[in-house]
Design a protein around this motif. Sequence first.
Motif, PDB file in Angstrom:
ATOM      1  N   GLN A 106      63.971 -13.007  38.667  1.00 23.36           N
ATOM      2  CA  GLN A 106      65.438 -12.775  38.636  1.00 23.36           C
ATOM      3  C   GLN A 106      65.683 -11.267  38.481  1.00 23.36           C
ATOM      4  OE1 GLN A 106      67.619 -15.697  36.236  1.00 23.36           O
ATOM      5  NE2 GLN A 106      68.994 -14.150  35.630  1.00 23.36           N
ATOM      6  N   THR A 107      65.098 -10.746  37.549  1.00 22.22           N
ATOM      7  CA  THR A 107      65.571  -9.266  37.290  1.00 22.22           C
ATOM      8  C   THR A 107      64.572  -8.292  37.715  1.00 22.22           C
ATOM      9  OG1 THR A 107      64.396  -9.639  35.032  1.00 22.22           O
ATOM     10  CG2 THR A 107      66.721  -9.965  35.047  1.00 22.22           C
ATOM     11  N   HIS A 147      56.999  -6.411  38.859  1.00 19.50           N
ATOM     12  CA  HIS A 147      57.569  -7.367  38.337  1.00 19.50           C
ATOM     13  C   HIS A 147      58.243  -8.357  39.269  1.00 19.50           C
ATOM     14  CE1 HIS A 147      61.428  -7.767  35.533  1.00 19.50           C
ATOM     15  NE2 HIS A 147      61.245  -9.004  36.369  1.00 19.50           N
ATOM     16  N   VAL A 148      58.198  -9.400  39.190  1.00 18.09           N
ATOM     17  CA  VAL A 148      58.997 -10.443  40.319  1.00 18.09           C
ATOM     18  C   VAL A 148      59.937 -11.220  39.452  1.00 18.09           C
ATOM     19  CG1 VAL A 148      57.390 -10.194  42.269  1.00 18.09           C
ATOM     20  CG2 VAL A 148      57.087 -12.100  40.572  1.00 18.09           C
ATOM     21  N   ASN A 163      46.815 -22.686  35.881  1.00 17.67           N
ATOM     22  CA  ASN A 163      47.303 -22.266  34.791  1.00 17.67           C
ATOM     23  C   ASN A 163      46.477 -23.533  33.813  1.00 17.67           C
ATOM     24  OD1 ASN A 163      48.808 -22.963  32.267  1.00 17.67           O
ATOM     25  ND2 ASN A 163      50.409 -21.698  33.434  1.00 17.67           N
ATOM     26  N   SER A 221      54.612 -11.121  36.033  1.00 19.44           N
ATOM     27  CA  SER A 221      55.734 -11.772  35.359  1.00 19.44           C
ATOM     28  C   SER A 221      56.502 -10.658  34.411  1.00 19.44           C
ATOM     29  CB  SER A 221      55.495 -12.767  34.283  1.00 19.44           C
ATOM     30  OG  SER A 221      54.612 -12.275  33.429  1.00 19.44           O
ATOM     31  N   LYS A 222      57.562 -10.712  33.940  1.00 20.31           N
ATOM     32  CA  LYS A 222      58.500  -9.748  33.092  1.00 20.31           C
ATOM     33  C   LYS A 222      57.596  -9.182  32.065  1.00 20.31           C
ATOM     34  CE  LYS A 222      63.139  -8.768  31.690  1.00 20.31           C
ATOM     35  NZ  LYS A 222      62.694  -8.513  30.461  1.00 20.31           N
ATOM     36  N   ARG A 250      50.998 -13.428  31.143  1.00 20.98           N
ATOM     37  CA  ARG A 250      50.583 -13.286  30.062  1.00 20.98           C
ATOM     38  C   ARG A 250      49.168 -14.061  29.894  1.00 20.98           C
ATOM     39  NH1 ARG A 250      55.581 -12.890  25.823  1.00 20.98           N
ATOM     40  NH2 ARG A 250      55.734 -15.045  26.147  1.00 20.98           N
ATOM     41  N   ASP A 287      41.083 -22.433  33.676  1.00 24.81           N
ATOM     42  CA  ASP A 287      41.119 -21.238  33.011  1.00 24.81           C
ATOM     43  C   ASP A 287      41.025 -20.103  34.117  1.00 24.81           C
ATOM     44  OD1 ASP A 287      40.631 -18.785  31.300  1.00 24.81           O
ATOM     45  OD2 ASP A 287      39.530 -19.847  29.834  1.00 24.81           O
ATOM     46  N   VAL A 288      41.847 -19.190  34.082  1.00 22.57           N
ATOM     47  CA  VAL A 288      41.954 -18.217  35.046  1.00 22.57           C
ATOM     48  C   VAL A 288      40.550 -17.246  35.007  1.00 22.57           C
ATOM     49  CG1 VAL A 288      44.496 -17.597  35.293  1.00 22.57           C
ATOM     50  CG2 VAL A 288      43.216 -16.703  33.517  1.00 22.57           C
ATOM     51  N   LYS A 342      45.959 -12.416  29.352  1.00 18.18           N
ATOM     52  CA  LYS A 342      45.562 -11.589  28.058  1.00 18.18           C
ATOM     53  C   LYS A 342      45.728  -9.988  27.869  1.00 18.18           C
ATOM     54  CE  LYS A 342      44.130 -15.950  26.575  1.00 18.18           C
ATOM     55  NZ  LYS A 342      45.348 -16.772  26.894  1.00 18.18           N
ATOM     56  N   GLN A 387      63.732 -17.939  35.297  1.00 18.35           N
ATOM     57  CA  GLN A 387      63.801 -16.512  35.804  1.00 18.35           C
ATOM     58  C   GLN A 387      62.737 -16.092  36.656  1.00 18.35           C
ATOM     59  OE1 GLN A 387      63.704 -17.547  32.564  1.00 18.35           O
ATOM     60  NE2 GLN A 387      65.813 -17.464  31.764  1.00 18.35           N
ATOM     61  N   HIS A 388      61.487 -16.622  36.420  1.00 13.84           N
ATOM     62  CA  HIS A 388      60.490 -16.143  37.367  1.00 13.84           C
ATOM     63  C   HIS A 388      60.490 -16.734  38.683  1.00 13.84           C
ATOM     64  CE1 HIS A 388      56.387 -14.294  38.312  1.00 13.84           C
ATOM     65  NE2 HIS A 388      56.260 -15.534  38.811  1.00 13.84           N
ATOM     66  N   SER A 408      53.789 -19.294  33.285  1.00 11.00           N
ATOM     67  CA  SER A 408      54.251 -20.602  32.879  1.00 11.00           C
ATOM     68  C   SER A 408      55.092 -21.284  33.988  1.00 11.00           C
ATOM     69  CB  SER A 408      55.012 -20.379  31.680  1.00 11.00           C
ATOM     70  OG  SER A 408      56.009 -19.490  31.552  1.00 11.00           O
ATOM     71  N   GLY A 458      47.949 -17.745  35.414  1.00  8.76           N
ATOM     72  CA  GLY A 458      48.661 -17.643  34.145  1.00  8.76           C
ATOM     73  C   GLY A 458      50.010 -17.522  33.760  1.00  8.76           C
TER      74      GLY A 458
HETATM   75  P1  FAD Z   1      54.104 -17.162  29.165  1.00 14.07           P
HETATM   76  O1  FAD Z   1      55.530 -17.702  29.215  1.00 14.07           O
HETATM   77  O2  FAD Z   1      53.496 -16.716  27.770  1.00 14.07           O
HETATM   78  O3  FAD Z   1      53.109 -17.935  29.816  1.00 14.07           O
HETATM   79  C1  FAD Z   1      51.659 -17.663  29.890  1.00 14.07           C
HETATM   80  C2  FAD Z   1      51.097 -19.002  30.799  1.00 14.07           C
HETATM   81  O4  FAD Z   1      49.831 -18.769  30.867  1.00 14.07           O
HETATM   82  C3  FAD Z   1      51.227 -20.240  29.965  1.00 14.07           C
HETATM   83  O5  FAD Z   1      51.742 -21.204  30.897  1.00 14.07           O
HETATM   84  C4  FAD Z   1      49.686 -20.760  29.536  1.00 14.07           C
HETATM   85  O6  FAD Z   1      49.514 -21.989  29.707  1.00 14.07           O
HETATM   86  C5  FAD Z   1      48.916 -19.958  30.702  1.00 14.07           C
HETATM   87  N1  FAD Z   1      47.559 -19.584  30.329  1.00 14.07           N
HETATM   88  C6  FAD Z   1      47.397 -19.063  28.916  1.00 14.07           C
HETATM   89  N2  FAD Z   1      46.052 -18.603  29.117  1.00 14.07           N
HETATM   90  C7  FAD Z   1      45.540 -18.877  30.075  1.00 14.07           C
HETATM   91  C8  FAD Z   1      44.096 -18.888  30.810  1.00 14.07           C
HETATM   92  N3  FAD Z   1      43.228 -18.406  30.061  1.00 14.07           N
HETATM   93  N4  FAD Z   1      44.084 -19.464  32.049  1.00 14.07           N
HETATM   94  C9  FAD Z   1      45.003 -19.968  32.808  1.00 14.07           C
HETATM   95  N5  FAD Z   1      46.338 -19.954  32.072  1.00 14.07           N
HETATM   96  C10 FAD Z   1      46.489 -19.601  30.953  1.00 14.07           C
HETATM   97  N6  FAD Z   1      60.300 -13.420  33.843  1.00 14.07           N
HETATM   98  C11 FAD Z   1      59.739 -13.065  34.929  1.00 14.07           C
HETATM   99  O7  FAD Z   1      58.642 -13.351  35.218  1.00 14.07           O
HETATM  100  N7  FAD Z   1      60.790 -12.544  35.669  1.00 14.07           N
HETATM  101  C12 FAD Z   1      62.048 -12.125  35.710  1.00 14.07           C
HETATM  102  O8  FAD Z   1      62.579 -11.440  36.621  1.00 14.07           O
HETATM  103  C13 FAD Z   1      62.533 -12.488  34.415  1.00 14.07           C
HETATM  104  N8  FAD Z   1      63.773 -12.295  34.185  1.00 14.07           N
HETATM  105  C14 FAD Z   1      64.338 -12.995  32.890  1.00 14.07           C
HETATM  106  C15 FAD Z   1      65.529 -12.545  32.708  1.00 14.07           C
HETATM  107  C16 FAD Z   1      66.543 -13.140  31.675  1.00 14.07           C
HETATM  108  C17 FAD Z   1      67.798 -12.708  31.377  1.00 14.07           C
HETATM  109  C18 FAD Z   1      65.653 -13.640  30.550  1.00 14.07           C
HETATM  110  C19 FAD Z   1      66.160 -14.373  29.408  1.00 14.07           C
HETATM  111  C20 FAD Z   1      64.147 -13.984  30.878  1.00 14.07           C
HETATM  112  C21 FAD Z   1      63.614 -13.402  31.929  1.00 14.07           C
HETATM  113  N9  FAD Z   1      62.296 -13.402  32.299  1.00 14.07           N
HETATM  114  C22 FAD Z   1      61.759 -13.120  33.356  1.00 14.07           C
HETATM  115  C23 FAD Z   1      61.314 -13.866  31.313  1.00 14.07           C
HETATM  116  C24 FAD Z   1      61.095 -15.640  31.482  1.00 14.07           C
HETATM  117  O9  FAD Z   1      61.826 -16.380  30.852  1.00 14.07           O
HETATM  118  C25 FAD Z   1      59.521 -16.038  30.869  1.00 14.07           C
HETATM  119  O10 FAD Z   1      59.432 -15.447  29.591  1.00 14.07           O
HETATM  120  C26 FAD Z   1      58.264 -15.116  31.408  1.00 14.07           C
HETATM  121  O11 FAD Z   1      58.549 -15.332  33.080  1.00 14.07           O
HETATM  122  C27 FAD Z   1      57.222 -15.818  31.011  1.00 14.07           C
HETATM  123  O12 FAD Z   1      56.037 -14.807  31.299  1.00 14.07           O
HETATM  124  P2  FAD Z   1      54.670 -15.729  31.491  1.00 14.07           P
HETATM  125  O13 FAD Z   1      54.729 -16.638  32.129  1.00 14.07           O
HETATM  126  O14 FAD Z   1      53.496 -14.628  32.040  1.00 14.07           O
HETATM  127  O15 FAD Z   1      54.136 -15.918  29.924  1.00 14.07           O
END
Ligand code: FAD
Length: 325
Positions: free
Chosen positions: A256-257, A253-254, A291, A239-240, A214, A309-310, A217, A276-277, A272, A270
């Motif tokens: 657990q799911t 999408h990589v 990150n 990510s999911k 995420r 910053d990515v 953006k 699960q990831h 977290s 970017g």
């Molecule tokens: P976020 O958690 O929003 O993180 C975004 C990150 O980007 C933050 O660390 C932030 O600091 C960073 N960031 C923001 N802006 C910038 C920037 N400009 N430059 C650098 N860094 C930046 N998730 C998966 O990925 N795969 C799965 O298989 C999966 N299965 C799930 C199964 C279940 C049952 C559940 C409950 C959840 C599952 N999830 C899965 C979701 C997981 O819990 C997280 O919510 C998800 O991985 C978060 O995605 P993210 O890191 O892209 O987003």
Amino acid sequence: MSVLVVVECDKGEVKKSSLEVASYGAQVAAQLGTTATAIAVGEANEANLAKLGEQGISKVLYDAEPRLKDFVNNAYTKLIATAAEQEQAQIIVLANSNIGAAVGSRLSVRLKASLATNVVDLPKTDGGQFVVKRGAFSGKAFADMVLSGDRKIIAVKKNSIEAQHEAGKTAEVSSFSAQLSEADFADAPKQVVMQDQAGGVLLPEAERVVSGGRGLKGPENWHLIEDLAKALGAATACSKPVSDVDWRPHHEHVGQTGITVSPNLYIACGISGAIQHLAGVNSSKVIVVINKDPEAPFFKAADYGIVGDVFEVLPKLTAAVKELS
Ligand code: FAD
């Protein structure tokens, strides 16, 4: 008594995970004072099969039946089980891959063998027990598991062991037939459709993966991920939440799911690093995390971390990779 190793091939090449499996099987055979034979599945090339001698395999069995080129669960199970019976294999070693997962459980029932998946180390055989170490709780812990019975099946996790390599040694390649019938191909796929993968590299098999979360953006910024992936010859992933909101297709999408990947290099941009990831990427050999939050959990799993910053880091990284190559 022998060790039978299941070697997966694709377009004539032995898959990297199968080189590790071959090496693992040869080391188990040495522990038990016997030899390791391989059974090849998929589209194989005899010259490449002979090279399995470099991993310590003495003989390779190969059934050139054209319908075995693509994965057919019943046919592969019967092929491997027949080879195991012929070779009087006590131990069967396969990759902890999609094929290994599908075939391993069926073989276990068919051969009345105990089965351990996700194995990360060579077995310990002291004290009359056969103990394997396997990953548990999405790679957060390890468990020692005692395998009992006359036959044991071990599915080896990718990147857990280094493949041995003794240049110039060759294995004898023998043609083999399991006398497969039409009925054995009843579950054959009608058509295999390859998903359109950015960069043309298939994600589950990729040796390098560039993945976005995420923090990117929006989908309009994905060219940053694709440019780095292209420069590295890598597959792209996400990510999911990114695929949930359709920034990227679901097959990227990589986790657990989603898809499990085990590349040599995983670059997380970017993302977290939620558990699960991590469950889908933690058997990658080298993990690089970019990150802007120094407290992001992914840094704990990283081999290299860039706090930044990515939008600034990725163009510079891509330019540097292009310059090097
Ligand atoms: P976020 O958690 O929003 O993180 C975004 C990150 O980007 C933050 O660390 C932030 O600091 C960073 N960031 C923001 N802006 C910038 C920037 N400009 N430059 C650098 N860094 C930046 N998730 C998966 O990925 N795969 C799965 O298989 C999966 N299965 C799930 C199964 C279940 C049952 C559940 C409950 C959840 C599952 N999830 C899965 C979701 C997981 O819990 C997280 O919510 C998800 O991985 C978060 O995605 P993210 O890191 O892209 O987003």
